[in-house]
Write an enzyme that holds these catalytic residues in place. Sequence first.
Site, short mmCIF file in Angstrom:
data_model
loop_
_atom_site.label_atom_id
_atom_site.label_comp_id
_atom_site.label_asym_id
_atom_site.label_seq_id
_atom_site.Cartn_x
_atom_site.Cartn_y
_atom_site.Cartn_z
N LYS A 58 -6.14 -39.26 -18.31
CA LYS A 58 -6.51 -38.29 -19.34
C LYS A 58 -5.37 -38.16 -20.37
O LYS A 58 -5.61 -38.15 -21.58
CB LYS A 58 -6.79 -36.91 -18.71
N GLN A 102 -6.82 -29.18 -13.44
CA GLN A 102 -7.45 -30.21 -12.61
C GLN A 102 -7.88 -29.63 -11.26
O GLN A 102 -7.11 -28.93 -10.60
CB GLN A 102 -6.46 -31.39 -12.41
N ASP A 125 -13.28 -27.96 -20.27
CA ASP A 125 -14.05 -28.39 -19.09
C ASP A 125 -15.43 -27.74 -19.06
O ASP A 125 -16.30 -28.16 -18.28
CB ASP A 125 -13.31 -27.99 -17.81
N1 GUN Z 1 -11.97 -32.76 -10.76
C1 GUN Z 1 -12.96 -33.67 -10.71
N2 GUN Z 1 -13.64 -33.71 -11.90
C2 GUN Z 1 -13.05 -32.80 -12.69
C3 GUN Z 1 -13.29 -32.38 -14.03
O1 GUN Z 1 -14.20 -32.85 -14.73
N3 GUN Z 1 -12.46 -31.41 -14.51
C4 GUN Z 1 -11.46 -30.86 -13.76
N4 GUN Z 1 -10.71 -29.92 -14.31
N5 GUN Z 1 -11.22 -31.23 -12.51
C5 GUN Z 1 -12.01 -32.19 -11.98
#
Ligand code: GUN
Length: 302
Positions: A58, A102, A125
């Site tokens: 990311k 995350q 998100d």
């Molecule tokens: N963990 C797995 N997928 C995601 C996501 O799309 N966003 C976040 N913040 N954590 C995750």
Amino acid sequence: MVYRMNEKIIDGKKVSAEIREKIKKFGDILIKESNRTPGLAVVLVGENPASRVYVKNKIEKTKEVGFNSIEHRLDENVSEEELLSVVNKLNDDDEVQGILVQLPLPKHINADLVLDTIKPVKDVDGFHAENVGKLWSGLNSLVPCTPLGCSILLKKLNPDLSGKNAVIIGRSNIVGKPMAALLLGMNATVTIAHSRTKNIEELVKSADILVAAVGIPEMVKGNWVKKGAVVIDVGINRIDRDGKKILVGDVDYDECIENSSKITPVPGGVGPMTIACLLLNTLFTSYEQFGVAPIKLSDIFE
Ligand code: GUN
């Protein structure tokens, strides 16, 4: 028969690269007009190996589109109070237009409280209750990245799913539930299956569109897939095969490609779309926060 290069394959890597190119273009216009650069803050708690890989990717892609990346790496034992204080500082920071914490978080932290502490306008998100409510009400909202990526792939194939049966396996807040809201918005008839669902195999056989987001390696077998179905595989599972570590999805790809009309591979399907959509959401929140005329998904895709 084993298919690899095939007209049935939905190339998420290619589509996501095209989207990131457009984000860079619109981002450059925004930077020029506002004299400010979008900033995406990523908060990682602990050492979960999969989360570390996702966060690294990311951050890399954030920088590639010309946005600022702000990283906060916190110890596994960080207190909830300390994490909330980091989120609140990011909420107040004018250099930060998007905040991503995350998941999963360690068990001693109330993840719902953390996600609801993120300012809704910075919630790239789409996990804040305000954005979740708006999504289910059919209002303009920030949409969770993975289901948004899946819906973009599906829309490219067929924008209106009237009369189609969509089956989602998995009821998570990250994928299953928001995916259902998006598919309803595309006029599909939606069913969510989960670990307590009886006779999943029969249900999957009724699906014109199947979204597998269950986290069980190769759970969906070839004979579960209706002829002509579109199969979207959200799973990313690391398994040992013949002494090698490999990535597989939640569907048995080599079997399921036979009956499907289109299918996403793992890797190279949904995964890269998730990151592209995170950057897309950051572009949207930055346009809004910089006070420049806002843009919509249709501006990017038309
Ligand atoms: N963990 C797995 N997928 C995601 C996501 O799309 N966003 C976040 N913040 N954590 C995750």
